[in-house]
Each structure stands twice: as structure tokens, then as C-alpha cells.
Design an enzyme around this catalytic site. Sequence first.
Site, PDB file in Angstrom:
ATOM      1  N   SER A   1       0.219  11.104   0.371  1.00  0.00           N
ATOM      2  CA  SER A   1       0.149   9.645   0.223  1.00  0.00           C
ATOM      3  C   SER A   1       1.334   9.172  -0.607  1.00  0.00           C
ATOM      4  O   SER A   1       1.451   9.527  -1.794  1.00  0.00           O
ATOM      5  CB  SER A   1      -1.153   9.245  -0.469  1.00  0.00           C
ATOM      6  OG  SER A   1      -1.017   7.935  -0.963  1.00  0.00           O
TER       7      SER A   1
ATOM      8  N   HIS B   1       0.769   9.438   4.738  1.00  0.00           N
ATOM      9  CA  HIS B   1      -0.264   8.427   4.508  1.00  0.00           C
ATOM     10  C   HIS B   1       0.360   7.237   3.764  1.00  0.00           C
ATOM     11  O   HIS B   1       0.943   7.393   2.689  1.00  0.00           O
ATOM     12  CB  HIS B   1      -1.383   9.066   3.683  1.00  0.00           C
ATOM     13  CG  HIS B   1      -2.585   8.214   3.478  1.00  0.00           C
ATOM     14  ND1 HIS B   1      -3.591   8.084   4.415  1.00  0.00           N
ATOM     15  CD2 HIS B   1      -2.959   7.447   2.428  1.00  0.00           C
ATOM     16  CE1 HIS B   1      -4.539   7.275   3.945  1.00  0.00           C
ATOM     17  NE2 HIS B   1      -4.176   6.866   2.734  1.00  0.00           N
TER      18      HIS B   1
ATOM     19  N   ASP C   1      -0.411   3.656   2.067  1.00  0.00           N
ATOM     20  CA  ASP C   1      -1.471   2.800   1.518  1.00  0.00           C
ATOM     21  C   ASP C   1      -1.002   1.358   1.428  1.00  0.00           C
ATOM     22  O   ASP C   1      -0.089   1.039   0.672  1.00  0.00           O
ATOM     23  CB  ASP C   1      -1.861   3.305   0.124  1.00  0.00           C
ATOM     24  CG  ASP C   1      -2.679   4.575   0.211  1.00  0.00           C
ATOM     25  OD1 ASP C   1      -3.672   4.589   0.952  1.00  0.00           O
ATOM     26  OD2 ASP C   1      -2.317   5.550  -0.459  1.00  0.00           O
TER      27      ASP C   1
ATOM     28  N   MET D   1      -1.964  -2.408   0.448  1.00  0.00           N
ATOM     29  CA  MET D   1      -2.919  -3.148  -0.403  1.00  0.00           C
ATOM     30  C   MET D   1      -2.448  -4.595  -0.549  1.00  0.00           C
ATOM     31  O   MET D   1      -1.254  -4.842  -0.738  1.00  0.00           O
ATOM     32  CB  MET D   1      -2.999  -2.512  -1.787  1.00  0.00           C
ATOM     33  CG  MET D   1      -3.334  -1.023  -1.753  1.00  0.00           C
ATOM     34  SD  MET D   1      -3.555  -0.384  -3.415  1.00  0.00           S
ATOM     35  CE  MET D   1      -3.666   1.372  -3.084  1.00  0.00           C
TER      36      MET D   1
ATOM     37  N   HIS E   1      -3.140   3.101   6.137  1.00  0.00           N
ATOM     38  CA  HIS E   1      -4.475   2.820   5.598  1.00  0.00           C
ATOM     39  C   HIS E   1      -4.454   1.386   5.080  1.00  0.00           C
ATOM     40  O   HIS E   1      -3.891   1.108   4.016  1.00  0.00           O
ATOM     41  CB  HIS E   1      -4.754   3.849   4.492  1.00  0.00           C
ATOM     42  CG  HIS E   1      -6.010   3.613   3.718  1.00  0.00           C
ATOM     43  ND1 HIS E   1      -6.285   4.279   2.537  1.00  0.00           N
ATOM     44  CD2 HIS E   1      -7.073   2.799   3.937  1.00  0.00           C
ATOM     45  CE1 HIS E   1      -7.458   3.878   2.074  1.00  0.00           C
ATOM     46  NE2 HIS E   1      -7.952   2.976   2.907  1.00  0.00           N
TER      47      HIS E   1
ATOM     48  N   MET F   1      -5.837  -1.540   3.306  1.00  0.00           N
ATOM     49  CA  MET F   1      -6.831  -2.019   2.330  1.00  0.00           C
ATOM     50  C   MET F   1      -6.580  -3.503   2.157  1.00  0.00           C
ATOM     51  O   MET F   1      -6.117  -3.970   1.105  1.00  0.00           O
ATOM     52  CB  MET F   1      -6.666  -1.256   1.013  1.00  0.00           C
ATOM     53  CG  MET F   1      -7.170   0.182   1.100  1.00  0.00           C
ATOM     54  SD  MET F   1      -6.513   1.235  -0.214  1.00  0.00           S
ATOM     55  CE  MET F   1      -4.976   1.732   0.535  1.00  0.00           C
TER      56      MET F   1
ATOM     57  N   MET G   1     -13.540   7.587   1.638  1.00  0.00           N
ATOM     58  CA  MET G   1     -12.900   7.399   0.336  1.00  0.00           C
ATOM     59  C   MET G   1     -13.668   8.203  -0.717  1.00  0.00           C
ATOM     60  O   MET G   1     -14.893   8.066  -0.850  1.00  0.00           O
ATOM     61  CB  MET G   1     -12.907   5.926  -0.077  1.00  0.00           C
ATOM     62  CG  MET G   1     -11.991   5.011   0.727  1.00  0.00           C
ATOM     63  SD  MET G   1     -10.267   5.543   0.844  1.00  0.00           S
ATOM     64  CE  MET G   1      -9.777   5.584  -0.882  1.00  0.00           C
TER      65      MET G   1
ATOM     66  N   ASP H   1      -9.834  10.899   1.124  1.00  0.00           N
ATOM     67  CA  ASP H   1      -8.752  10.252   0.376  1.00  0.00           C
ATOM     68  C   ASP H   1      -9.207   9.911  -1.045  1.00  0.00           C
ATOM     69  O   ASP H   1     -10.141   9.118  -1.229  1.00  0.00           O
ATOM     70  CB  ASP H   1      -8.376   8.967   1.142  1.00  0.00           C
ATOM     71  CG  ASP H   1      -7.200   8.206   0.538  1.00  0.00           C
ATOM     72  OD1 ASP H   1      -6.600   8.691  -0.432  1.00  0.00           O
ATOM     73  OD2 ASP H   1      -6.890   7.122   1.071  1.00  0.00           O
TER      74      ASP H   1
HETATM   75  C1  DX5 Z   1      -6.290   4.857  -3.086  1.00  0.00           C
HETATM   76  C2  DX5 Z   1      -5.439   5.299  -1.915  1.00  0.00           C
HETATM   77  C3  DX5 Z   1      -5.128   6.736  -1.869  1.00  0.00           C
HETATM   78  C4  DX5 Z   1      -4.374   7.261  -3.041  1.00  0.00           C
HETATM   79  C5  DX5 Z   1      -4.939   8.592  -3.369  1.00  0.00           C
HETATM   80  O1  DX5 Z   1      -6.647   3.535  -2.918  1.00  0.00           O
HETATM   81  O2  DX5 Z   1      -6.087   4.981  -0.687  1.00  0.00           O
HETATM   82  O3  DX5 Z   1      -4.483   7.100  -0.658  1.00  0.00           O
HETATM   83  O4  DX5 Z   1      -3.001   7.411  -2.818  1.00  0.00           O
HETATM   84  O5  DX5 Z   1      -4.349   8.975  -4.524  1.00  0.00           O
HETATM   85  P1  DX5 Z   1      -4.651  10.322  -5.295  1.00  0.00           P
HETATM   86  O6  DX5 Z   1      -4.421  11.452  -4.314  1.00  0.00           O
HETATM   87  O7  DX5 Z   1      -3.648  10.254  -6.363  1.00  0.00           O
HETATM   88  O8  DX5 Z   1      -6.065  10.264  -5.756  1.00  0.00           O
HETATM   89 ZN    ZN Z   2      -5.246   5.843   1.249  1.00  0.00          ZN
END
Ligand code: DX5
Ligand code: ZN
Length: 226
Positions: free
Chosen positions: A8, A33, A35, A37, A67, A69, A138, A176
Site C-alpha cells: 500500500s 494498493h 488508498d 481518501m 481502494h 474510501m 478491513m 487490509d
Molecule cells: C487504511 C488503508 C490501508 C493502509 C494499511 O485506511 O486502507 O491500505 O495503507 O496500512 P498498514 O499496512 O500500515 O496498516
Molecule cells: Zn487500503
Amino acid sequence: MTVELAPSILSANFARLGEEAKAALDGGGTVLHVDVMDGHFVPNITVGPLVVKSLRKTLPDATLDCHLMIEKPDDYIPAFAEAGASWISVHQEACVHLHRTLQLIESHGCKPAVVLNPATPVHMLDEVLDTVHHVLVMSVNPGFGAQQFIRGALHKIKTLAEVRDSLGLSFRIEVDGGIALDTVADVVRAGAELLVAGNAVFGHGNIRENAAKLLAAARSAALVRT
Ligand code: DX5
Ligand code: ZN
């Protein structure tokens, strides 16, 4: 099914993103991956289609796992597809018309997937499991990297694997949040095959070596999976 590592980029140095992403893939990561947001669905803001477009240009053959969010994902799915996303996942909690949203992703040439927050039970997905490429469980509350793994995710992964077997379906199971050397064996034994890891790969030390070590630990756990 083969266990794969999905580094990620959330924990990468964004000023050196291409280079760090390549190092994670060199270490054995097979899925990148991303992310996304929006500061509404989760209390943080990250990147949008422009960064996906740059990653696609730099890594033409990479599987980009976006992903989302975000609220109103339907408004942005075409832009992520156009930018070069391979897979697009949306949160069950963010989609009033989840089935329609998954169809929209597919109609734009991407693999559709759905994500469950820690508080959302697996059975919320009963009616869409036959239409998704993967389900993302998650194991932290979304929004930030480097949080502590929530162990309740394990029984959800097990339930999903059982439901998949009993219905003869083929969706993959991704996990994740909080995946590191001390948690990876448990999630693999529970039945997860796509392992997202941010902090454990990019957070400290050598990125390529971190990825290789985590993948090796996951693969050895897979050998003893019951
Ligand atoms: C959190 C993200 C994850 C995040 C995981 O909202 O969706 O993908 O990067 O991070 P680690 O592996 O550091 O827990
Ligand atoms: Zn993620």
C-alpha cells in the site's frame, strides 16, 4: 489460491513514489494498493486519479488496486478507470446502490470489488458475492496507516472462505490494515490471499527486503493452512 502481496503506497514517500513502488514490486509485491481518501467518508485526504495516471505511466504492467474510501464513488469511477486502475473497490457502507456501483466499475473495464469496515458483518454482501472479483476485509478502521490489527477480522475472513466454498464462487479475499510479520500468518491461515501492507513495507528499512520477508512469511503460513 496463491497468496499475493499488495504493497500500500499510503506509507510510501510520495516525493519518490515511482521508485519506492518499484522497490516494493521488486521485493515480490504483485499488486500495488492505492488508498483514495476524500476527507468525508474517512477523516483523511490522499490521492486521486492524477496519481493513478502517473503510476500507470511509470509502471505500465502493474496491477493497480484502487481502494476508494470516498462518498459518492459513482461520480469518480470513470476517472479512475480512465487513469489506468485495474481493480476498483468501494465500501459497502458508502454505496446505497451497491449492485449498480459494481456494475458501473465492470462497465468501465475494471475488476469490481467491495470493502467491509470492521463493524460491518459479512452477510451484508450475500447478494453481491457472485459479482465481485474480490472482497476486502478491513482489519483496521480506514483512514490511516500503521494502526493496530483488529483480530475480529479473522472470523470474517474464515466466514467468507466458507461461504465461497459452499456456494462454489470464485471471489478472492483481501485483507487490509495492520498486516506485518506478527499478524500475517493468522490472516493467511484464516483464508486471506491478497495481503495489503503499507507500514510493514514502506515504513522503515529497506523496502524491497521488507516486501520479500513479509511475502516469505505469508507463503510459509499458506503451506500449513488447514
Ligand atoms: C487504511 C488503508 C490501508 C493502509 C494499511 O485506511 O486502507 O491500505 O495503507 O496500512 P498498514 O499496512 O500500515 O496498516
Ligand atoms: Zn487500503
